[in-house]
Design a protein around this motif. Structure first.
Motif, PDB file in Angstrom:
ATOM      1  N   MET A   1       0.857  -1.163   0.000  1.00  0.00           N
ATOM      2  CA  MET A   1       0.000   0.000   0.000  1.00  0.00           C
ATOM      3  C   MET A   1       0.908   1.232   0.000  1.00  0.00           C
ATOM      4  SD  MET A   1      -2.880   1.151   2.833  1.00  0.00           S
ATOM      5  CE  MET A   1      -3.789  -0.340   2.648  1.00  0.00           C
ATOM      6  N   THR A   2       0.659   2.114  -0.944  1.00  0.00           N
ATOM      7  CA  THR A   2       1.460   3.327  -1.023  1.00  0.00           C
ATOM      8  C   THR A   2       1.008   4.334   0.049  1.00  0.00           C
ATOM      9  OG1 THR A   2       0.000   4.450  -2.573  1.00  0.00           O
ATOM     10  CG2 THR A   2       1.727   3.027  -3.518  1.00  0.00           C
ATOM     11  N   ASP A   3       1.853   5.317   0.286  1.00  0.00           N
ATOM     12  CA  ASP A   3       1.486   6.362   1.245  1.00  0.00           C
ATOM     13  C   ASP A   3       0.217   7.082   0.805  1.00  0.00           C
ATOM     14  OD1 ASP A   3       3.627   5.787   2.871  1.00  0.00           O
ATOM     15  OD2 ASP A   3       4.876   7.420   2.114  1.00  0.00           O
ATOM     16  N   ARG A   4       0.078   7.290  -0.480  1.00  0.00           N
ATOM     17  CA  ARG A   4      -1.107   7.981  -0.998  1.00  0.00           C
ATOM     18  C   ARG A   4      -2.372   7.154  -0.779  1.00  0.00           C
ATOM     19  NH1 ARG A   4      -2.393   9.989  -7.141  1.00  0.00           N
ATOM     20  NH2 ARG A   4      -4.336  11.010  -6.588  1.00  0.00           N
TER      21      ARG A   4
ATOM     22  N   ARG B   1      -6.769   4.566  15.846  1.00  0.00           N
ATOM     23  CA  ARG B   1      -5.895   5.056  16.915  1.00  0.00           C
ATOM     24  C   ARG B   1      -4.427   5.083  16.456  1.00  0.00           C
ATOM     25  NH1 ARG B   1      -7.916   2.051  20.452  1.00  0.00           N
ATOM     26  NH2 ARG B   1      -6.560   0.266  20.184  1.00  0.00           N
ATOM     27  N   HIS B   2      -3.962   3.993  15.843  1.00  0.00           N
ATOM     28  CA  HIS B   2      -2.559   3.919  15.411  1.00  0.00           C
ATOM     29  C   HIS B   2      -2.267   4.863  14.251  1.00  0.00           C
ATOM     30  CE1 HIS B   2      -1.366   0.766  18.092  1.00  0.00           C
ATOM     31  NE2 HIS B   2      -2.343  -0.016  17.678  1.00  0.00           N
TER      32      HIS B   2
ATOM     33  N   SER C   1       0.679  -3.346   8.736  1.00  0.00           N
ATOM     34  CA  SER C   1       1.368  -4.550   8.284  1.00  0.00           C
ATOM     35  C   SER C   1       0.672  -5.024   7.004  1.00  0.00           C
ATOM     36  CB  SER C   1       1.289  -5.639   9.355  1.00  0.00           C
ATOM     37  OG  SER C   1      -0.054  -6.104   9.478  1.00  0.00           O
ATOM     38  N   ALA C   2       1.259  -5.977   6.329  1.00  0.00           N
ATOM     39  CA  ALA C   2       0.652  -6.502   5.094  1.00  0.00           C
ATOM     40  C   ALA C   2      -0.737  -7.079   5.381  1.00  0.00           C
ATOM     41  CB  ALA C   2       1.557  -7.551   4.467  1.00  0.00           C
ATOM     42  N   LYS C   3      -0.862  -7.795   6.481  1.00  0.00           N
ATOM     43  CA  LYS C   3      -2.148  -8.397   6.841  1.00  0.00           C
ATOM     44  C   LYS C   3      -3.186  -7.322   7.175  1.00  0.00           C
ATOM     45  CE  LYS C   3      -3.846 -12.261   9.561  1.00  0.00           C
ATOM     46  NZ  LYS C   3      -3.492 -13.299  10.526  1.00  0.00           N
TER      47      LYS C   3
ATOM     48  N   ALA D   1      -3.169  -4.240   6.066  1.00  0.00           N
ATOM     49  CA  ALA D   1      -3.483  -3.533   4.828  1.00  0.00           C
ATOM     50  C   ALA D   1      -4.495  -4.313   3.995  1.00  0.00           C
ATOM     51  CB  ALA D   1      -2.216  -3.285   4.025  1.00  0.00           C
ATOM     52  N   GLN D   2      -4.332  -5.631   3.927  1.00  0.00           N
ATOM     53  CA  GLN D   2      -5.284  -6.451   3.169  1.00  0.00           C
ATOM     54  C   GLN D   2      -6.687  -6.347   3.758  1.00  0.00           C
ATOM     55  OE1 GLN D   2      -3.576 -10.353   3.357  1.00  0.00           O
ATOM     56  NE2 GLN D   2      -2.443 -10.089   1.431  1.00  0.00           N
ATOM     57  N   LEU D   3      -6.769  -6.437   5.073  1.00  0.00           N
ATOM     58  CA  LEU D   3      -8.076  -6.362   5.730  1.00  0.00           C
ATOM     59  C   LEU D   3      -8.688  -4.976   5.572  1.00  0.00           C
ATOM     60  CD1 LEU D   3     -10.237  -7.781   7.292  1.00  0.00           C
ATOM     61  CD2 LEU D   3      -8.957  -7.398   9.376  1.00  0.00           C
ATOM     62  N   MET D   4      -7.867  -3.949   5.670  1.00  0.00           N
ATOM     63  CA  MET D   4      -8.365  -2.588   5.475  1.00  0.00           C
ATOM     64  C   MET D   4      -8.927  -2.418   4.059  1.00  0.00           C
ATOM     65  SD  MET D   4      -5.323  -0.443   7.334  1.00  0.00           S
ATOM     66  CE  MET D   4      -5.935   1.179   6.869  1.00  0.00           C
ATOM     67  N   GLN D   5      -8.199  -2.904   3.067  1.00  0.00           N
ATOM     68  CA  GLN D   5      -8.658  -2.783   1.684  1.00  0.00           C
ATOM     69  C   GLN D   5      -9.940  -3.574   1.459  1.00  0.00           C
ATOM     70  OE1 GLN D   5      -4.942  -3.949  -0.108  1.00  0.00           O
ATOM     71  NE2 GLN D   5      -4.441  -1.832  -0.639  1.00  0.00           N
ATOM     72  N   ARG D   6     -10.059  -4.739   2.091  1.00  0.00           N
ATOM     73  CA  ARG D   6     -11.282  -5.528   1.962  1.00  0.00           C
ATOM     74  C   ARG D   6     -12.479  -4.803   2.581  1.00  0.00           C
ATOM     75  NH1 ARG D   6     -12.732 -10.818   5.189  1.00  0.00           N
ATOM     76  NH2 ARG D   6     -13.221  -9.134   6.586  1.00  0.00           N
TER      77      ARG D   6
END
Length: 76
Positions: free
Chosen positions: A1-4, A39-40, A49-51, A53-58
């Motif tokens: 996931m990019t910063d953007r 919060r983070h 983390s990669a995991k 990021a995947q859950l966030m995108q889902r």
């Protein structure tokens, strides 16, 4: 996931994800996850983390998907 991508998710989409997850009585783990990400994400150096990021995108994709139409029960 990019910063953007991360910035876009956190500023424009994450508040809606939080409202949906907390409002639809999702399980405690999922509610804790979305709150933890919010919060983070306030720390400038934080990256998911990669995991995560995947859950966030889902979750964002689920939010963008059109709602399924209500099924109509037809009795015979």
């Amino acid at each position: 996931m990019t910063d953007r991508e991360l910035d876009e998710i956190l500023t424009t989409r994450w508040p809606a994800v939080m409202r949906r997850v907390i409002g639809d009585d999702s399980d405690d783990w999922m509610q804790g996850f979305v709150k933890s990400i919010a919060r983070h994400s306030k720390r400038p150096s934080w990256r998911p983390s990669a995991k995560q990021a995947q859950l966030m995108q889902r979750l964002v994709a689920d939010l963008s998907a059109p709602p399924e139409p209500a099924m109509e029960l037809v009795e015979r």
